[in-house]
Design a protein around this motif. Structure first.
Motif, mmCIF file in Angstrom:
data_model
loop_
_atom_site.group_PDB
_atom_site.id
_atom_site.type_symbol
_atom_site.label_atom_id
_atom_site.label_comp_id
_atom_site.label_asym_id
_atom_site.label_seq_id
_atom_site.Cartn_x
_atom_site.Cartn_y
_atom_site.Cartn_z
ATOM 1 N N VAL A 448 1.348 -0.903 0.094
ATOM 2 C CA VAL A 448 0.284 0.108 0.400
ATOM 3 C C VAL A 448 1.106 1.079 -0.062
ATOM 4 O O VAL A 448 1.239 2.191 -1.167
ATOM 5 N N LEU A 449 2.380 0.932 1.066
ATOM 6 C CA LEU A 449 2.682 2.242 1.211
ATOM 7 C C LEU A 449 3.522 2.782 -0.060
ATOM 8 O O LEU A 449 3.200 3.806 -0.480
ATOM 9 N N LEU A 450 4.181 1.808 -0.864
ATOM 10 C CA LEU A 450 5.217 1.825 -2.022
ATOM 11 C C LEU A 450 3.695 2.114 -3.325
ATOM 12 O O LEU A 450 4.451 3.073 -4.013
ATOM 13 N N GLY A 451 3.130 2.016 -3.054
ATOM 14 C CA GLY A 451 2.288 2.242 -4.645
ATOM 15 C C GLY A 451 2.075 1.929 -5.419
ATOM 16 O O GLY A 451 2.073 2.567 -6.757
ATOM 17 N N GLU A 452 2.658 1.006 -6.140
ATOM 18 C CA GLU A 452 3.276 0.877 -6.921
ATOM 19 C C GLU A 452 1.682 -0.360 -8.041
ATOM 20 O O GLU A 452 1.151 -1.563 -6.997
ATOM 21 N N GLU A 453 1.177 0.413 -9.346
ATOM 22 C CA GLU A 453 0.294 -0.323 -9.755
ATOM 23 C C GLU A 453 0.549 -1.489 -10.426
ATOM 24 O O GLU A 453 1.671 -1.718 -10.421
ATOM 25 N N GLY A 454 -0.694 -2.913 -9.928
ATOM 26 C CA GLY A 454 -0.863 -3.502 -10.701
ATOM 27 C C GLY A 454 -0.663 -5.082 -9.538
ATOM 28 O O GLY A 454 -2.011 -4.893 -9.263
ATOM 29 N N GLY A 455 -0.729 -5.718 -10.403
ATOM 30 C CA GLY A 455 -1.472 -7.772 -9.521
ATOM 31 C C GLY A 455 -1.751 -8.346 -10.235
ATOM 32 O O GLY A 455 -1.793 -7.644 -11.844
ATOM 33 N N THR A 456 -1.990 -9.599 -10.189
ATOM 34 C CA THR A 456 -2.443 -10.424 -10.736
ATOM 35 C C THR A 456 -4.360 -10.485 -10.202
ATOM 36 O O THR A 456 -5.203 -11.266 -10.584
ATOM 37 N N VAL A 457 -4.779 -9.500 -9.986
ATOM 38 C CA VAL A 457 -6.351 -9.286 -9.263
ATOM 39 C C VAL A 457 -7.024 -8.060 -10.382
ATOM 40 O O VAL A 457 -5.404 -6.813 -10.150
ATOM 41 N N HIS A 458 -7.427 -7.677 -11.600
ATOM 42 C CA HIS A 458 -7.935 -6.454 -11.785
ATOM 43 C C HIS A 458 -8.652 -5.672 -11.011
ATOM 44 O O HIS A 458 -10.084 -5.630 -10.740
ATOM 45 N N VAL A 459 -8.499 -4.607 -10.940
ATOM 46 C CA VAL A 459 -8.934 -3.497 -9.884
ATOM 47 C C VAL A 459 -9.039 -2.427 -10.267
ATOM 48 O O VAL A 459 -8.516 -1.623 -11.199
ATOM 49 N N ASN A 460 -10.032 -1.497 -10.309
ATOM 50 C CA ASN A 460 -10.621 -0.573 -10.940
ATOM 51 C C ASN A 460 -11.137 0.643 -9.781
ATOM 52 O O ASN A 460 -11.750 0.251 -8.907
ATOM 53 N N ALA A 461 -11.031 1.824 -9.853
ATOM 54 C CA ALA A 461 -11.943 2.291 -8.269
ATOM 55 C C ALA A 461 -12.392 3.720 -9.172
ATOM 56 O O ALA A 461 -11.237 4.356 -10.809
ATOM 57 N N LEU A 462 -13.120 4.197 -8.714
ATOM 58 C CA LEU A 462 -14.551 5.658 -8.771
ATOM 59 C C LEU A 462 -14.191 6.261 -7.875
ATOM 60 O O LEU A 462 -14.858 5.528 -6.521
ATOM 61 N N THR A 463 -14.129 7.567 -7.055
ATOM 62 C CA THR A 463 -14.355 8.581 -6.758
ATOM 63 C C THR A 463 -15.576 9.472 -6.954
ATOM 64 O O THR A 463 -15.156 10.076 -7.742
ATOM 65 N N ALA A 464 -16.287 10.214 -5.693
ATOM 66 C CA ALA A 464 -16.627 11.312 -6.284
ATOM 67 C C ALA A 464 -17.287 11.838 -4.782
ATOM 68 O O ALA A 464 -16.977 11.291 -3.845
ATOM 69 N N LEU A 465 -16.905 13.349 -4.900
ATOM 70 C CA LEU A 465 -17.464 13.956 -3.448
ATOM 71 C C LEU A 465 -19.054 14.396 -3.206
ATOM 72 O O LEU A 465 -19.782 14.546 -3.786
ATOM 73 N N VAL A 466 -19.103 14.108 -2.334
ATOM 74 C CA VAL A 466 -20.657 14.926 -1.573
ATOM 75 C C VAL A 466 -20.314 15.735 0.003
ATOM 76 O O VAL A 466 -19.324 15.610 0.730
ATOM 77 N N PRO A 467 -20.450 16.806 -0.132
ATOM 78 C CA PRO A 467 -20.668 18.119 0.648
ATOM 79 C C PRO A 467 -21.345 17.845 1.908
ATOM 80 O O PRO A 467 -22.004 16.543 1.892
ATOM 81 N N THR A 468 -20.794 18.082 3.412
ATOM 82 C CA THR A 468 -21.278 17.756 4.402
ATOM 83 C C THR A 468 -21.542 19.055 5.044
ATOM 84 O O THR A 468 -20.299 19.372 5.072
ATOM 85 N N ALA A 469 -22.803 19.235 5.176
ATOM 86 C CA ALA A 469 -22.817 20.539 6.051
ATOM 87 C C ALA A 469 -22.191 20.370 7.528
ATOM 88 O O ALA A 469 -22.228 19.562 8.322
ATOM 89 N N GLY A 470 -21.594 21.638 7.495
ATOM 90 C CA GLY A 470 -21.612 21.991 8.980
ATOM 91 C C GLY A 470 -20.227 20.897 10.046
ATOM 92 O O GLY A 470 -20.349 21.195 10.860
ATOM 93 N N SER A 471 -19.448 20.860 8.527
ATOM 94 C CA SER A 471 -18.203 19.986 9.124
ATOM 95 C C SER A 471 -16.785 20.362 8.155
ATOM 96 O O SER A 471 -17.266 20.272 7.267
ATOM 97 N N PRO A 472 -15.917 19.999 9.581
ATOM 98 C CA PRO A 472 -14.664 20.626 8.082
ATOM 99 C C PRO A 472 -14.136 19.155 6.927
ATOM 100 O O PRO A 472 -12.853 19.797 6.904
ATOM 101 N N THR A 473 -14.583 18.139 7.027
ATOM 102 C CA THR A 473 -14.226 17.491 5.977
ATOM 103 C C THR A 473 -15.426 16.757 5.403
ATOM 104 O O THR A 473 -16.537 17.089 5.496
ATOM 105 N N SER A 474 -15.413 16.711 4.171
ATOM 106 C CA SER A 474 -16.500 15.989 2.870
ATOM 107 C C SER A 474 -16.127 14.833 3.441
ATOM 108 O O SER A 474 -15.004 13.987 3.078
#
Length: 616
Positions: A448-474
């Protein structure tokens, strides 16, 4: 050692950008995957204690056992650059894994007086500032009643390292409601780090929390010391036996960490007279008089000559440390306590501890540090000496049976009198099923820390933002797409254990939030659907404004096969409400869907109901 193999990479999906699904990937052609065993050997060359620069692959000769090996790869890492700047420093991002220095801060809670441990914590935190940005830090403790315990795995995150040193894993000081299975994050202070953008109020709250822990901390340490009976020679020998067994186990665990490990052992040391015999002149005189008078029953041979069995156990421990490429940098915190003017609260001062610390350091290639005020300054020479590393790669035929292989590196050309320092050998890889839980944990955390993409298992990822009222984090929604055939390959059994890890790291390599969950899928019910449509996992991160990389790793918990994807994402300061991309919504006949389990102290994942179907 690593295995170079064909990487089955998948296309990345960027932040908040809808991506229309393409045709599902074909099952990987495993018969076409080739594996080559590559053994990477970090080497330092020293002349008069200074690193030697300017060497090439032709300057080295490598032997495994008695067989000369061809050097198939060569790299040079110079962390600081030449003093005259003729050689530039290697950027932290370009330091390969074998050349990264690993520092394990190991606090001895049994052979140390409590106030000395408190001082040692401050010294250790001061050393963090002197380390190179590419260095990795871990924190562990040793207590006779519990053995060695890993508080924090190897990480570049200095804030997490400080948090781990503050708590030292003591249960009263750590929030156990949320546990990071890879030990990259110390949970008790994760919110302190997340709130670091909140200004002075958050900082003051964090300082107050640390101050409030101090009394509990001392109480805990004194409890460990009281439990450690020093009344008899047998009790002392038993404690040394427990320590050698524990450190032997620790050394075996460190085998799974790629690179040289510097074990910064903060302790007052055990009584070396148990091994070497008494050095007390009066006791020696009494025993000699008893011998002269024929009163042999008055002579305690172990007290006079030491314990041969205990000495053999120490030698075996040191051999395991050397084989694991662990160098003990011993820090006599008794000397630190004396320098600080602190008296032993329980009256324990080990006069013979220095000799045991010296032996552990000397016999593994390290140094003994004592009577210091600035640990960083004291260890400065060591940091400079290990700043230039030549990484040699060989490719010998090795069976995956976990056996140990000796290595020898010689300097063919180079300055006269130069000394070559290298790992003495390596262990062949073992099948995943034979690895311990902690070995798997450290290996996965390293991926995880090395962050070298690849491997024998196909993995894709998608992210999306959702605002959160009254919080310093989203809220950042994460959708992980996992290819079914590659995930199921070679899996045996009626169930499928799937490990999903998502870690958000900022520009300073700090882990700001994570999702970690193990899924147990009943293949009788879902195998066909997995093979046809794959698996989707939905989770969420809570992040303050900033730029991050999401490290996504998925692993079959039975076979060890895994895939890793790195997704860049940005959280703006003014997150605007908007629709979740259509790609987040699977159809009824699409992939099998699993949703992140609720976690205490966390907001509920804001995902529409139609994307949160239960597992059949």
């Amino acid at each position: 050692m690593r295995k170079a193999r064909t990487l089955l990479a998948a296309a990345g999906l960027c932040l908040a950008v809808p991506v229309h699904a393409a045709n599902p990937p074909a099952p990987p052609g495993y018969t076409d995957i080739t594996e080559v065993t590559a053994v990477e050997i970090p080497v330092q060359v020293l002349l008069d204690g200074k690193p030697v620069r300017g060497l090439t692959a032709d300057d080295f000769v490598v032997y495994q056992e008695k067989d000369r090996q061809a050097v198939t790869g060569f790299d040079v890492v110079d962390l600081y650059g030449a003093p005259e700047k003729s050689v530039p420093a290697t950027p932290a991002a370009d330091v390969p894994p074998p050349a990264r220095r690993h520092f394990l801060f190991l606090f001895d809670l049994s052979f140390s007086e409590p106030k000395a441990v408190v001082q040692a914590r401050e010294a250790a935190k001061g050393l963090l500032a002197d380390l190179h940005p590419s260095d990795l830090v871990a924190v562990a403790t040793y207590a006779a009643s519990r053995g060695p315990e890993l508080v924090l795995g190897f990480t570049p995150d200095r804030e997490q390292a400080k948090a781990a040193i503050d708590t030292l894993g003591l249960p009263e000081l750590i929030d156990r409601t949320q546990t990071d299975p890879l030990r990259i994050v110390v949970e008790s202070l994760r919110q302190d780090i997340a709130q670091s953008t909140g200004g002075t109020d958050a900082s003051a709250a964090s300082d107050g929390r640390r101050a409030g822990m101090q009394e509990m901390f001392l109480d805990q340490l004194e409890g460990f010391l009281v439990d450690s009976d020093r009344a008899s020679l047998k009790a002392e020998k038993d404690k040394i036996t427990a320590l050698t067994r524990s450190f032997t186990d620790l050394a075996r665990l460190m085998r799974s960490v790629n690179g040289k490990k510097h074990v910064v052992y903060l302790s007052e040391g055990y009584d070396s007279s148990v091994l070497t015999g008494t050095t007390d002149a009066a006791a020696e005189k009494d025993m000699q008089e008893a011998r002269n008078e024929g009163q042999f029953w008055k002579i305690d041979s172990e007290k006079r000559f030491g314990s041969g069995g205990a000495a053999a156990q120490v030698d075996a421990m040191l051999q395991e440390l050397r084989r694991a490429d662990c160098v003990v940098q011993a820090v006599d915190i008794g000397g630190l306590r004396a320098a600080q003017g602190s008296s032993g609260a329980l009256g324990y001062v080990n006069k013979n501890g220095r000799e045991s610390l010296f032996q552990m350091a000397h016999d593994t290639g390290g140094e003994l540090y004592e009577n210091f005020n600035d640990l960083g300054a004291a260890m400065g020479t060591m940091l400079e000496r290990t700043g230039v590393t030549y990484v040699l790669t060989i490719e010998p035929p090795v069976a995956p049976d976990g056996t140990y292989h000796d290595l020898r590196v010689e300097l063919k050309h180079g300055p006269r009198g130069a000394r070559v320092v290298h790992r003495p050998g390596y262990y062949a890889p073992r099948p995943f099923a034979q690895q311990s839980r902690y070995e798997r944990m450290l290996a996965t955390a390293g991926d995880v820390l090395l962050g070298e993409e690849g491997g024998t298992v196909h993995v894709n990822a998608l992210t999306a933002l959702v605002p959160t009222a009254g919080s310093p984090t989203s809220d950042v929604l994460a959708m992980i797409e996992i290819d079914g055939p590659s995930l199921l390959h070679l899996n045996q059994g009626e169930d499928l254990p799937v490990e999903v890890y998502v870690y958000a790291m900022d520009a300073k390599n700090q882990v700001r939030d994570f999702v970690a969950q193990t899924l147990s899928l009943d293949l009788f019910k879902v195998e066909r659907r997995l093979l046809e449509s794959g698996l989707r996992f939905y989770g969420h991160l809570e992040l303050p404004p900033g730029s991050y990389t999401a490290r996504v790793l998925v692993r079959n918990g039975r076979t060890g096969m895994h895939g890793l994807k790195v997704v860049p994402l940005t959280v703006p300061s003014n997150v605007q409400a908007g629709p979740i991309p259509d790609a987040f919504y699977p159809d009824a006949k699409g992939p099998l869907v699993v949703r992140e389990a609720p976690r205490p102290g966390r907001r509920e994942m804001p995902l529409p109901a139609r994307a949160a179907q239960p597992v059949p």
